[in-house]
Design a protein around this motif. Structure first.
Motif, short mmCIF file in Angstrom:
data_model
loop_
_atom_site.label_atom_id
_atom_site.label_comp_id
_atom_site.label_asym_id
_atom_site.label_seq_id
_atom_site.Cartn_x
_atom_site.Cartn_y
_atom_site.Cartn_z
N PRO A 1 73.80 63.77 18.97
CA PRO A 1 74.24 62.69 19.86
C PRO A 1 74.19 63.12 21.32
O PRO A 1 74.44 64.28 21.65
CB PRO A 1 75.69 62.44 19.41
CG PRO A 1 76.15 63.80 18.95
CD PRO A 1 74.95 64.48 18.38
N GLY A 2 73.86 62.18 22.20
CA GLY A 2 73.83 62.47 23.63
C GLY A 2 74.66 61.46 24.40
O GLY A 2 74.68 60.27 24.04
N GLU A 3 75.35 61.93 25.44
CA GLU A 3 76.21 61.02 26.20
C GLU A 3 75.42 60.16 27.18
O GLU A 3 75.82 59.04 27.50
CB GLU A 3 77.27 61.82 26.96
CG GLU A 3 78.22 62.62 26.08
CD GLU A 3 77.67 64.00 25.75
OE1 GLU A 3 76.46 64.23 25.98
OE2 GLU A 3 78.44 64.83 25.24
N ASN A 4 74.30 60.69 27.67
CA ASN A 4 73.51 59.98 28.67
C ASN A 4 72.09 60.52 28.66
O ASN A 4 71.75 61.41 27.88
CB ASN A 4 74.15 60.13 30.06
CG ASN A 4 74.49 61.59 30.37
OD1 ASN A 4 73.64 62.46 30.25
ND2 ASN A 4 75.75 61.84 30.75
N THR B 1 67.89 64.73 27.69
CA THR B 1 66.81 65.62 28.12
C THR B 1 67.15 67.08 27.81
O THR B 1 66.31 67.85 27.34
CB THR B 1 66.56 65.45 29.62
OG1 THR B 1 66.19 64.10 29.89
CG2 THR B 1 65.44 66.37 30.09
N LEU B 2 68.39 67.46 28.08
CA LEU B 2 68.82 68.83 27.80
C LEU B 2 68.72 69.15 26.32
O LEU B 2 68.25 70.22 25.92
CB LEU B 2 70.25 69.04 28.29
CG LEU B 2 70.47 69.04 29.81
CD1 LEU B 2 71.96 69.10 30.13
CD2 LEU B 2 69.74 70.21 30.45
N LEU B 3 69.17 68.22 25.48
CA LEU B 3 69.12 68.44 24.03
C LEU B 3 67.67 68.53 23.54
O LEU B 3 67.35 69.37 22.69
CB LEU B 3 69.86 67.31 23.31
CG LEU B 3 71.39 67.37 23.39
CD1 LEU B 3 72.00 66.04 22.97
CD2 LEU B 3 71.94 68.51 22.53
N GLU B 4 66.82 67.68 24.07
CA GLU B 4 65.40 67.73 23.66
C GLU B 4 64.76 69.03 24.11
O GLU B 4 63.97 69.62 23.36
CB GLU B 4 64.67 66.53 24.24
CG GLU B 4 65.05 65.22 23.58
CD GLU B 4 64.42 64.01 24.25
OE1 GLU B 4 64.39 62.94 23.61
OE2 GLU B 4 63.95 64.14 25.40
N ASN B 5 65.11 69.50 25.29
CA ASN B 5 64.58 70.79 25.74
C ASN B 5 65.12 71.93 24.89
O ASN B 5 64.46 72.97 24.75
CB ASN B 5 64.94 71.01 27.21
CG ASN B 5 64.18 70.08 28.14
OD1 ASN B 5 63.11 69.57 27.79
ND2 ASN B 5 64.70 69.86 29.34
N ALA B 6 66.33 71.75 24.35
CA ALA B 6 66.93 72.79 23.50
C ALA B 6 66.33 72.80 22.10
O ALA B 6 66.55 73.76 21.35
CB ALA B 6 68.43 72.59 23.42
N GLY B 7 65.62 71.74 21.73
CA GLY B 7 64.98 71.72 20.41
C GLY B 7 65.30 70.52 19.56
O GLY B 7 64.81 70.41 18.43
N GLY C 1 75.03 57.04 22.09
CA GLY C 1 75.93 56.08 21.47
C GLY C 1 76.10 54.81 22.28
O GLY C 1 76.10 53.70 21.72
N ASP C 2 76.24 54.90 23.59
CA ASP C 2 76.44 53.72 24.42
C ASP C 2 75.24 52.78 24.35
O ASP C 2 75.40 51.56 24.34
CB ASP C 2 76.69 54.13 25.87
CG ASP C 2 78.07 54.75 26.06
OD1 ASP C 2 78.90 54.63 25.13
OD2 ASP C 2 78.31 55.36 27.12
#
Length: 266
Positions: free
Chosen positions: A225-228, A233-239, A246-247
């Protein structure tokens, strides 16, 4: 299902080793008692039987002594006095052994140690499973849906109550303190997993879990899950291979409901 605990069973392993040490001591005392009883009976045996026959009879009577199964009515007074003393010593040794061994394997830490050994054997054949990190409302819902779909679910949590709930629901569980959660991921057989779903409400923890899981298996599908959009982008870069904001989902669902209601009133 049982729970694999990363850091708790170390004391259990120590207790099991201590129990084995005490058991060896108790067995040693019993063997020593048998040797002494056999030697005493050999000395007191005044028969003219061959040495081998007298030795066998002495060993037989000594074993009967320690098991209280023998019939020593044919013994003379000295032999009976010796056997009475030996019986008293046997009872003392037995009481000592029982007091040293009883209870040491019933502690929670030993139970956890045994559960870990069982879980390790399960992990050896675990494959094609889905790892769910976190077991709050979102994690519970996802794990239950996966279970109903026939998937094997391995839940990773840092809270004991959540671990108990997940185990009661029939899932495999790894319980780990937050500071050593990387060990939980290493035990989760990610190299053989089908996917990993991150469900915790802590964005930084989700990012760290995603980064480490991707490092352990770069081809593993990871949903988080991502807040924004920045966090996405950070999560995708992390793998992460899929990031759900959710929003945005809630907004889309509300807009769909609004559209339906507008069409119905037009």
């Amino acid at each position: 299902m049982w729970i694999y605990r990363i850091d708790e069973p170390r004391l259990g392993a120590v207790r099991v080793r201590e129990w084995r040490r005490r058991a060896r001591h108790a067995i040693g005392l019993l063997v020593l008692l048998l040797v002494l009883a056999t030697t005493g009976l050999m000395v007191l045996d005044q028969s003219k039987a061959p040495f081998g026959s007298r030795l066998f009879t002495a060993v037989w009577d000594a074993v009967n002594l320690t098991t209280t199964l023998g019939d020593f009515s044919d013994f003379d007074v000295r032999q009976k006095q010796f056997m009475l003393a030996a019986m008293f010593v046997t009872m003392l040794v037995a009481a000592f052994a029982i007091s040293r061994l009883t209870g040491i394997l019933s502690g929670d830490d030993v139970v956890a140690y045994r559960e870990n050994r069982t879980m390790e054997r399960k992990f050896e054949t675990l494959s094609n499973h889905v790892v769910v990190v976190g077991y709050r409302s979102l994690g519970q819902s996802i794990a239950e849906k996966l279970r109903r779909a026939g998937e094997t679910v391995l839940v990773l949590v840092a809270d004991k109550d959540m671990a108990d709930r997940a185990a009661e629901s029939g899932h495999l569980v790894i319980l780990s303190a937050p500071e050593v959660f990387d060990d939980a991921l290493r035990h989760a057989q990610l190299q053989n997993a089908k996917a990993l779903v991150v469900t915790t409400p802590n964005g930084d923890a989700n990012l760290a879990v995603t980064l480490l899981a991707h490092a352990l298996n770069r081809s593993l599908p990871i949903i988080a899950p991502g807040e924004n959009s920045l966090r996405k982008t950070l999560l995708e870069n992390a793998g992460a291979t899929g990031v759900v904001i959710g929003d945005e989902l809630l907004a889309d669902a509300m807009m769909e409901r609004l559209a339906v209601r507008t069409e119905a009133t037009s």
